[in-house]
Design an enzyme around this catalytic site. Structure first.
Site, short mmCIF file in Angstrom:
data_model
loop_
_atom_site.label_atom_id
_atom_site.label_comp_id
_atom_site.label_asym_id
_atom_site.label_seq_id
_atom_site.Cartn_x
_atom_site.Cartn_y
_atom_site.Cartn_z
N GLY A 1 -16.95 11.83 -0.22
CA GLY A 1 -16.42 10.54 -0.62
C GLY A 1 -16.41 9.49 0.46
O GLY A 1 -15.51 8.66 0.51
N HIS B 1 -7.51 8.01 11.12
CA HIS B 1 -7.13 6.61 10.96
C HIS B 1 -5.63 6.42 10.77
O HIS B 1 -5.19 5.34 10.39
CB HIS B 1 -7.90 5.98 9.80
CG HIS B 1 -9.36 5.82 10.08
ND1 HIS B 1 -10.30 5.55 9.11
CD2 HIS B 1 -10.07 5.91 11.25
CE1 HIS B 1 -11.51 5.47 9.66
NE2 HIS B 1 -11.38 5.69 10.95
N CYS C 1 6.85 1.33 22.89
CA CYS C 1 7.03 2.64 23.53
C CYS C 1 6.12 3.72 22.95
O CYS C 1 6.05 4.82 23.49
CB CYS C 1 8.48 3.08 23.45
SG CYS C 1 9.03 3.59 21.80
N ARG D 1 0.84 -1.21 0.00
CA ARG D 1 0.00 0.00 0.00
C ARG D 1 0.88 1.26 0.00
O ARG D 1 0.59 2.22 -0.71
CB ARG D 1 -0.90 0.04 1.25
CG ARG D 1 -1.72 -1.19 1.53
CD ARG D 1 -3.03 -1.21 0.78
NE ARG D 1 -2.93 -1.76 -0.55
CZ ARG D 1 -2.68 -3.04 -0.84
NH1 ARG D 1 -2.45 -3.92 0.10
NH2 ARG D 1 -2.64 -3.45 -2.09
N LEU E 1 -20.02 10.21 -4.80
CA LEU E 1 -20.33 9.62 -6.10
C LEU E 1 -21.78 9.17 -6.15
O LEU E 1 -22.46 9.28 -7.17
CB LEU E 1 -19.40 8.44 -6.37
CG LEU E 1 -19.47 7.81 -7.75
CD1 LEU E 1 -19.12 8.82 -8.84
CD2 LEU E 1 -18.53 6.59 -7.83
N GLU E 2 -22.27 8.67 -5.02
CA GLU E 2 -23.66 8.25 -4.87
C GLU E 2 -24.06 8.42 -3.42
O GLU E 2 -23.19 8.60 -2.56
CB GLU E 2 -23.83 6.79 -5.31
CG GLU E 2 -22.96 5.82 -4.56
CD GLU E 2 -22.98 4.42 -5.13
OE1 GLU E 2 -22.64 3.47 -4.40
OE2 GLU E 2 -23.33 4.28 -6.32
#
Length: 241
Positions: free
Chosen positions: A178, A111, A122, A58, A205-206
């Site tokens: 989004g 997040h 630590c 990622r 988008l929807e």
């Protein structure tokens, strides 16, 4: 300036057009991986090599993507708000660094971030763009095998919740961009805003799972609707409906 204190929440839909994989959409990351194996403390304890492999991929993928028009529009909105004496807070669920690369600075990354590491012993956090491995030692305490991505996993508490509450308490406009409306506590921010009498807008988008809670909405690709919405707000052409 109609809105003096703006809070914006962003999710995967902002970065999807840049080529960053979404997680919950059909065909997204969680359709191909078991989140329990790669995104929980228990998964890391059971197979840290697999978890590092997943997040290294990622992280490496960020080199192949760039901010899109939505990211740049939000950065421009922040600058305009500050220049006019207002406030702007960008709360993001995303762990990529595209908002930062586009120029946003007032970011609450609830997040965490793919480009930071965290020591499980630590608590040391630091910028990290290289691959992580079980053999790594923490630069602060020397513990081996405890360094992990500084990403909030399932079962862990999101970051900066007090700071987010403080920003929401002073807001007069809340915009969600989004997001699926399915991941809490982020999905609960619109209800919090409504309880405070804050204007609420969904750009997506929807329609999201909690679309009915917003007082206004615009639907379409983020790279199209976000710049248009920012332009409307900055030029006092958004009337809240």
């Amino acid at each position: 300036m109609r809105y003096a204190n703006v809070v914006v929440l962003t999710g995967a839909g902002v970065s999807a057009e840049s080529g960053v994989a979404t997680f919950r959409d059909p065909g997204g990351v969680w359709a191909r991986y078991d989140y329990r194996e790669v995104a929980t403390p228990e998964g890391f304890a059971a197979n840290p090599d697999l978890v590092h492999e997943f997040y290294n991929a990622r992280r490496a993928g960020l080199a192949d993507v760039e901010p899109n028009a939505a990211h740049y529009a939000l950065a421009a909105w922040e600058r305009a708000q500050v220049d006019a004496g207002g406030a702007f807070t960008l709360v993001t669920q995303n762990v990529d660094d595209l908002h930062q690369r586009a120029g946003s600075t007032a970011i609450l990354a609830m997040h965490g971030s793919l480009v930071r590491s965290l020591c499980g012993v630590c608590g040391d956090r630091r910028d990290c763009r290289r691959d992580l491995a079980v053999s790594d030692r923490c630069a602060a305490c020397g513990a081996r095998g405890a360094v992990r991505p500084d990403v909030v996993w399932f079962g862990e508490t999101p970051y900066l919740l007090d700071e987010i509450d403080e920003a929401m308490a002073g807001a007069d406009l809340f915009v969600s961009i989004g997001t699926s409306g399915a991941v809490y506590p982020a999905a609960g921010l619109v209800a919090q805003a409504r309880a405070l009498g804050v204007a609420t807008v969904e750009l997506n988008l929807e329609p999201s799972d909690n679309a009915s809670l917003f007082s206004a909405a615009r639907y379409g690709p983020a790279s199209v609707i976000v710049p248009a919405f920012v332009d409307a707000v900055l030029n006092d052409r958004f009337d809240g409906a």
